[in-house]
Design an enzyme around this catalytic site. Structure first.
Site, PDB file in Angstrom:
ATOM      1  N   CYS A 188      -6.554-118.014 -43.281  1.00  0.00           N
ATOM      2  CA  CYS A 188      -6.565-117.228 -42.053  1.00  0.00           C
ATOM      3  C   CYS A 188      -5.204-116.547 -42.000  1.00  0.00           C
ATOM      4  O   CYS A 188      -4.173-117.212 -41.870  1.00  0.00           O
ATOM      5  CB  CYS A 188      -6.764-118.146 -40.844  1.00  0.00           C
ATOM      6  SG  CYS A 188      -6.566-117.285 -39.268  1.00  0.00           S
ATOM      7  N   ARG A 260     -10.452-111.471 -36.068  1.00  0.00           N
ATOM      8  CA  ARG A 260     -10.257-112.161 -34.786  1.00  0.00           C
ATOM      9  C   ARG A 260      -9.414-111.321 -33.840  1.00  0.00           C
ATOM     10  O   ARG A 260      -8.280-110.957 -34.162  1.00  0.00           O
ATOM     11  CB  ARG A 260      -9.570-113.515 -35.014  1.00  0.00           C
ATOM     12  CG  ARG A 260     -10.350-114.396 -35.955  1.00  0.00           C
ATOM     13  CD  ARG A 260      -9.814-115.811 -36.057  1.00  0.00           C
ATOM     14  NE  ARG A 260     -10.504-116.519 -37.128  1.00  0.00           N
ATOM     15  CZ  ARG A 260     -11.686-117.128 -37.000  1.00  0.00           C
ATOM     16  NH1 ARG A 260     -12.290-117.161 -35.830  1.00  0.00           N
ATOM     17  NH2 ARG A 260     -12.260-117.703 -38.031  1.00  0.00           N
TER      18      ARG A 260
END
Ligand code: SAM
Ligand code: DTB
Ligand code: SF4
Length: 325
Positions: A188, A260
Site C-alpha cells: 500500500c 484510496r
C-alpha cells in the site's frame, strides 16, 4: 492491460485532458477491473501516537513540532482488537494500524504488533500496518502472521521529497517497499497532495508507483490535513477538481489497484467526494478519526453512498483483486 513503462510526459497528457475525457478514461479503466458501485471501507487506528523522531513537515506526530498532540505508547492487543471489532461492525473490511515510529522496533513491542495482526486476521478482516522502515526479518514475520498489506508512502516525487523530509531518504523508502514485496505482503503506497508541490511532482509520484512491477495493490491519495504547529500549518486545501484529476490519473495508470481517497475528505464537499469516486477512487477510511485528525462521521458516509447509489464492499477485496500481468 497493465503498463509499467509510463513516462512523465504520458502522465502529463492524461492529467491535463479535458475533464469529461479524463473521467471517461478513468471510468473505463475502473470498470475493466472493479465493480464501480463498490467502495471498500477501511478503518485506521493509531496504535502508537506521537514522539516520532522524523521531521516529515506535514506530520502532527513529529516530536520536532509543537502541535499539542497527546502522545500515547503502544496499545495493548486487546484494546486494538476491540477497535477492530467495532470497525468491522461499522462496515470496514480492512483494519490499518499506524505507529509513529521511524522504524519498527525489535522485541516485545514488535511481538505485540505481530499478535495484533494475527488477531485482526482471525476476525476475517484484512490487516494492514504502517510502522516505518522494516528489516527483511520483520517483513517476513508480519507476513507469517498473515498481514495483508503494508502501508509505506513515498509521499511525493523524488525531486520534492527533500523539501518535506530530511531525516530519511527516498531510497530508504524504496528499500522497505522492496522488502515488503519480497515477503509476499501486498504493498500500500501513495502520497500527499497540497504540500506546495507542482503538478509535475504529483505526477512524479504516480510515475514512481506506476512503473513498479507489480504495481502497489493499494494507492492512498491523501490531501494534506494542515495542522497548526507543523511547517505546513495554515496551507489552503487542494480543490476538488485538482484532487479528482490526481485520482483519475492514478486510476488510469494503475487500473487494477485500489485507489484510496484517504486523508483530506473533511475539506471536500459531498459533491467533491462524489467526483473523486467518479474519477475511480474505490476505498475510503471510515470513522471519525484518521490517525490523529478528524474524518467524516459514519452517518455522513452512509448518506453520501446512498445518494450515489453506491455501497460498501461486504467482503475483503485484496484476495479477489485481479491478478496483474
Ligand atoms: N511513521 C510511519 C511512516 O511514516 O511511514 C507510519 C505512520 S505515518 C503517519 C503514515 C502516512 O500518513 C504518512 O506517510 C503520510 O503519507 C500520511 N500523513 C501523515 N500526516 C498527514 C497529514 N497531515 N495529511 C495527510 N497525510 C498525512
Ligand atoms: C495513508 O496514506 N493515509 C493514512 C494511512 N495511510 C496510514 C494516514 C493519514 C493520516 C492523516 C493525519 C493524521 O490523522 O494524523
Ligand atoms: Fe513519524 Fe510517520 Fe509522522 Fe513521519 S509521517 S513524523 S515517520 S509518524
Amino acid at each position: 492491460m497493465i503498463r509499467h513503462d509510463w513516462t512523465l510526459d504520458e502522465l502529463r497528457q492524461v492529467h491535463q485532458l479535458p475533464l469529461p475525457e479524463l473521467l471517461y478514461r478513468a471510468q473505463t479503466a475502473h470498470r475493466a477491473h472493479h465493480d464501480p458501485q463498490a467502495v471498500q471501507g477501511c478503518a485506521l487506528l493509531s496504535i502508537k501516537t506521537g514522539h516520532c523522531p522524523e521531521d516529515c513537515a506535514y506530520c502532527p506526530q513529529s516530536a520536532r513540532y509543537d502541535t499539542g498532540l497527546a502522545a500515547q505508547g503502544l496499545l495493548s492487543v486487546e484494546e486494538t482488537l476491540d477497535k477492530a471489532r467495532a470497525a468491522q461492525a461499522g462496515g470496514a473490511t480492512r483494519f490499518c494500524m499506524g505507529a509513529a515510529w521511524r522504524e519498527a522496533p525489535e522485541g516485545e513491542e514488535f511481538e505485540r504488533v505481530v499478535e495484533m495482526v494475527r488477531g485482526v486476521r482471525e476476525l476475517g478482516m484484512e490487516a494492514c500496518c504502517t510502522l516505518g522502515m522494516l528489516t527483511q526479518r520483520q517483513a517476513d514475520r508480519l507476513a507469517e502472521a498473515g498481514l495483508t498489506a503494508y502501508n509505506h508512502n513515498l509521499d511525493t516525487s523524488p525531486e520534492f521529497y527533500g523539501e518535506i523530509i530530511t531525516t530519511r531518504s527516498y531510497q530508504e523508502r524504496l528499500d522497505t517497499l522492496e522488502r515488503v514485496r519480497r515477503s509476499g505482503v501486498t504493498v500500500c503506497c501513495g502520497g500527499i497532495i497540497g504540500m506546495g508541490e507542482s503538478v509535475d511532482d504529483r505526477l512524479g509520484l504516480l510515475l514512481q508507483l506506476a512503473r513498479q512491477d507489480p504495481q502497489p495493490e493499494s494507492v492512498p491519495i491523501n490531501s494534506l490535513v494542515s495542522v497548526a504547529g507543523t511547517p505546513l500549518g495554515g496551507r489552503a486545501p487542494v480543490g476538488a477538481l485538482d484532487f479528482a484529476r490526481v485520482v483519475a490519473t492514478a486510476r488510469i495508470a494503475m487500473p487494477a489497484s485500489i485507489v484510496r481517497l484517504s486523508a483530506g475528505r473533511m475539506e471536500l464537499s459531498e459533491e467533491g467526494q462524489a467526483l473523486c469516486f467518479l474519477a475511480g477512487a474505490n476505498s475510503v477510511f471510515l470513522g471519525e478519526r484518521l490517525l490523529t485528525t478528524p474524518n467524516p462521521e459514519a452517518s455522513d458516509d452512509e448518506k453520501l453512498l446512498e445518494k450515489m447509489g453506491m455501497r460498501l464492499c461486504e467482503d475483503p477485496l485484496t484476495a479477489a483483486a485481479a491478478p496483474q500481468t
